[in-house]
Motif scaffolding. Structure first.
Motif, PDB file in Angstrom:
ATOM      1  N   PHE A  88       0.863  -1.186   0.000  1.00  0.00           N
ATOM      2  CA  PHE A  88       0.000   0.000   0.000  1.00  0.00           C
ATOM      3  C   PHE A  88       0.899   1.236   0.000  1.00  0.00           C
ATOM      4  N   LYS A  89       0.603   2.181  -0.889  1.00  0.00           N
ATOM      5  CA  LYS A  89       1.367   3.424  -0.952  1.00  0.00           C
ATOM      6  C   LYS A  89       0.528   4.557  -0.368  1.00  0.00           C
ATOM      7  N   ALA A  90       0.998   5.129   0.708  1.00  0.00           N
ATOM      8  CA  ALA A  90       0.270   6.193   1.396  1.00  0.00           C
ATOM      9  C   ALA A  90       0.433   7.530   0.678  1.00  0.00           C
ATOM     10  N   ARG A  91      -0.389   8.479   1.062  1.00  0.00           N
ATOM     11  CA  ARG A  91      -0.328   9.814   0.445  1.00  0.00           C
ATOM     12  C   ARG A  91       1.023  10.487   0.630  1.00  0.00           C
ATOM     13  N   ASN A  92       1.705  10.163   1.734  1.00  0.00           N
ATOM     14  CA  ASN A  92       3.000  10.796   1.987  1.00  0.00           C
ATOM     15  C   ASN A  92       4.143  10.079   1.281  1.00  0.00           C
ATOM     16  N   GLY A  93       3.807   9.044   0.463  1.00  0.00           N
ATOM     17  CA  GLY A  93       4.824   8.341  -0.306  1.00  0.00           C
ATOM     18  C   GLY A  93       5.443   7.144   0.384  1.00  0.00           C
ATOM     19  N   SER A  94       5.052   6.855   1.628  1.00  0.00           N
ATOM     20  CA  SER A  94       5.583   5.680   2.322  1.00  0.00           C
ATOM     21  C   SER A  94       4.789   4.426   1.948  1.00  0.00           C
ATOM     22  N   TYR A  95       5.380   3.274   2.235  1.00  0.00           N
ATOM     23  CA  TYR A  95       4.802   1.996   1.811  1.00  0.00           C
ATOM     24  C   TYR A  95       4.605   1.053   2.999  1.00  0.00           C
ATOM     25  N   LYS A  96       3.558   0.234   2.917  1.00  0.00           N
ATOM     26  CA  LYS A  96       3.294  -0.784   3.952  1.00  0.00           C
ATOM     27  C   LYS A  96       2.906  -2.076   3.248  1.00  0.00           C
ATOM     28  N   ARG A  97       3.587  -3.172   3.609  1.00  0.00           N
ATOM     29  CA  ARG A  97       3.284  -4.453   2.968  1.00  0.00           C
ATOM     30  C   ARG A  97       1.876  -4.909   3.303  1.00  0.00           C
ATOM     31  N   VAL A  98       1.155  -5.375   2.296  1.00  0.00           N
ATOM     32  CA  VAL A  98      -0.207  -5.877   2.466  1.00  0.00           C
ATOM     33  C   VAL A  98      -0.139  -7.331   2.923  1.00  0.00           C
ATOM     34  N   VAL A 307      12.130 -21.284   5.605  1.00  0.00           N
ATOM     35  CA  VAL A 307      13.564 -21.128   5.346  1.00  0.00           C
ATOM     36  C   VAL A 307      14.009 -19.803   5.949  1.00  0.00           C
ATOM     37  N   GLN A 308      15.264 -19.741   6.332  1.00  0.00           N
ATOM     38  CA  GLN A 308      15.790 -18.491   6.872  1.00  0.00           C
ATOM     39  C   GLN A 308      15.983 -17.474   5.748  1.00  0.00           C
ATOM     40  N   ALA A 309      15.797 -16.230   6.070  1.00  0.00           N
ATOM     41  CA  ALA A 309      15.993 -15.175   5.081  1.00  0.00           C
ATOM     42  C   ALA A 309      17.478 -15.022   4.763  1.00  0.00           C
ATOM     43  N   SER A 310      17.783 -14.967   3.468  1.00  0.00           N
ATOM     44  CA  SER A 310      19.158 -14.721   3.023  1.00  0.00           C
ATOM     45  C   SER A 310      19.446 -13.232   2.947  1.00  0.00           C
ATOM     46  N   VAL A 311      18.382 -12.437   2.907  1.00  0.00           N
ATOM     47  CA  VAL A 311      18.510 -10.991   2.762  1.00  0.00           C
ATOM     48  C   VAL A 311      18.070 -10.335   4.071  1.00  0.00           C
ATOM     49  N   LYS A 312      18.957  -9.589   4.667  1.00  0.00           N
ATOM     50  CA  LYS A 312      18.666  -8.913   5.923  1.00  0.00           C
ATOM     51  C   LYS A 312      18.268  -7.468   5.624  1.00  0.00           C
ATOM     52  N   GLU A 313      16.973  -7.221   5.578  1.00  0.00           N
ATOM     53  CA  GLU A 313      16.472  -5.870   5.331  1.00  0.00           C
ATOM     54  C   GLU A 313      15.049  -5.775   5.854  1.00  0.00           C
ATOM     55  N   GLU A 314      14.593  -4.575   6.044  1.00  0.00           N
ATOM     56  CA  GLU A 314      13.238  -4.332   6.529  1.00  0.00           C
ATOM     57  C   GLU A 314      12.269  -4.363   5.354  1.00  0.00           C
ATOM     58  N   ILE A 315      11.276  -5.252   5.410  1.00  0.00           N
ATOM     59  CA  ILE A 315      10.260  -5.315   4.360  1.00  0.00           C
ATOM     60  C   ILE A 315       8.879  -5.000   4.911  1.00  0.00           C
ATOM     61  N   ASP A 316       8.759  -4.907   6.239  1.00  0.00           N
ATOM     62  CA  ASP A 316       7.485  -4.597   6.879  1.00  0.00           C
ATOM     63  C   ASP A 316       7.561  -3.226   7.545  1.00  0.00           C
ATOM     64  N   GLY A 317       6.468  -2.880   8.237  1.00  0.00           N
ATOM     65  CA  GLY A 317       6.428  -1.545   8.819  1.00  0.00           C
ATOM     66  C   GLY A 317       6.264  -0.514   7.718  1.00  0.00           C
ATOM     67  N   TRP A 318       6.310   0.742   8.071  1.00  0.00           N
ATOM     68  CA  TRP A 318       6.216   1.813   7.078  1.00  0.00           C
ATOM     69  C   TRP A 318       7.601   2.103   6.514  1.00  0.00           C
ATOM     70  N   LEU A 319       7.718   1.995   5.187  1.00  0.00           N
ATOM     71  CA  LEU A 319       9.000   2.139   4.503  1.00  0.00           C
ATOM     72  C   LEU A 319       9.020   3.392   3.657  1.00  0.00           C
ATOM     73  N   ASP A 320      10.163   4.046   3.599  1.00  0.00           N
ATOM     74  CA  ASP A 320      10.290   5.243   2.762  1.00  0.00           C
ATOM     75  C   ASP A 320      10.311   4.896   1.288  1.00  0.00           C
ATOM     76  N   LYS A 321      10.748   3.691   0.962  1.00  0.00           N
ATOM     77  CA  LYS A 321      10.774   3.256  -0.432  1.00  0.00           C
ATOM     78  C   LYS A 321      10.632   1.741  -0.463  1.00  0.00           C
ATOM     79  N   LEU A 322      10.262   1.220  -1.624  1.00  0.00           N
ATOM     80  CA  LEU A 322      10.140  -0.215  -1.788  1.00  0.00           C
ATOM     81  C   LEU A 322      11.526  -0.863  -1.720  1.00  0.00           C
ATOM     82  N   PRO A 323      11.677  -2.005  -1.058  1.00  0.00           N
ATOM     83  CA  PRO A 323      12.978  -2.664  -0.996  1.00  0.00           C
ATOM     84  C   PRO A 323      13.533  -2.926  -2.393  1.00  0.00           C
TER      85      PRO A 323
END
Length: 325
Positions: A88-98, A307-323
């Motif tokens: 979901f892309k909010a009006r302020n340009g941030s993103y939240k995983r559905v 399986v364990q994640a091979s990529v350590k990054e934030e994909i949830d919460g409110w994000l300034d940009k898409l991963p």
């Protein structure tokens, strides 16, 4: 809990198709078909199936022999299936995983998808021999660069409730959906009979599908081998974002795929075969559903596999940009 949905559609002995659920295996930026060995891949995927999944999956390796568990209800299906992730892309340009939720008929799975293997359609086996995929087989459907909705097997349904199936649209629904959005992916089912893959992961297959779950057209001489019609349904829980005051001020819909597609035409899916032994072929050779000894497992066992994640990054919460974007 039993997988009661596995026996749906058995009113007549002529009906034979597999319909089952698979819980989420992982959500991360990996794509061993399109971007093998790349960690991270370009955008986030939701993955289901066997736990042999990783960034580099050797086509010469039978993943059914390597995996030790699967998120699918059939315990002999170690296939991996994956699609992009919805944000979901909010009006302020941030993103939240559905979030995702399981089909109402598939029990308390953790997210995931509903998977179909059809011989012809919901009402008939047809008269053709259905050849199961072979170890090392892989394919994709759709493309993130597509600008049209020309493939009738790539569609969306605005869910009025969890049982809604029509109408279908080629792009994202333009109004809030009371029970979320279902994304639908139908893979091609005609094989050239020679290649387990091709450079673009599509040319070894040919699509004669007409959309929905209707009988596909005849296979051409270039791709004469009829294989199972594989389809995926993902239920995306967009309901937390149904307040139109959260939507763009111009009235456009606010959802995007993880590769930054707000139209939805670029929806795509990947398939990497992993059924154990001849289990899938036995199923496709059968007349009634679930004959020839296909084995199932509990919902709890499916949910436990990961399986364990091979990529350590934030994909949830409110994000300034898409991963990755």
């Amino acid at each position: 809990m039993k997988w009661s949905a596995l026996t749906l559609g058995l009113a007549g002995s002529a009906q034979a198709y597999l319909r089952f659920g698979c819980a989420t295996l992982s959500v991360q930026r990996l794509d061993p078909i399109v971007e093998p060995g790349k960690v991270p891949s370009s955008h986030v995927h939701q993955i289901i199936g066997g736990n042999a999944f990783n960034a580099s999956m050797d086509p010469k390796t039978d993943i059914a022999e390597k995996a030790t568990c699967t998120t699918c209800s059939f315990s002999e299906d170690f296939t991996n299936y994956w699609t992009a992730v919805m944000y979901f892309k909010a009006r302020n340009g941030s993103y939240k995983r559905v979030g995702q939720y399981p089909n109402a008929l598939l029990g308390s799975l953790t997210g995931g998808m509903t998977v179909y293997y059809l011989q012809q359609d919901f009402n008939s086996n047809g008269k053709q021999k259905i050849t199961a995929f072979k170890p090392g087989f892989r394919m994709t459907v759709g493309s993130p660069t597509s600008k049209t909705g020309s493939n009738p097997g790539l569609r969306y349904t605005c869910l009025k409730d969890v049982m809604t199936r029509f109408p279908e649209t080629a792009d994202f629904p333009k109004e809030p959906c009371p029970a979320g959005i279902m994304a639908i992916h139908h893979f091609p089912a005609c094989w050239d009979g020679k290649n387990l893959d091709s450079p673009n992961h599509q040319d070894h297959m040919y699509n004669t599908g007409k959309g929905g779950f209707v009988a596909a057209g005849a296979c051409p001489s270039s791709h004469p081998v009829r294989m199972p019609q594989v389809a995926l349904e993902t239920m995306w829980d967009t309901t937390p974002f149904n307040d139109k005051s959260l939507w763009p001020t111009d009235g456009s819909q606010p959802f995007v795929w993880s590769y930054d597609d707000s139209k939805g035409y670029g929806t795509h899916a990947d398939y990497l075969f992993g059924w154990k032994g001849d289990s899938l072929q036995r199923a496709m050779d059968s007349t009634p559903l679930l004959s020839n000894g296909l084995k199932t497992q509990s919902v709890a066992a499916a949910n436990k596999c990961s399986v364990q994640a091979s990529v350590k990054e934030e994909i949830d919460g409110w994000l300034d940009k898409l991963p990755g974007m």
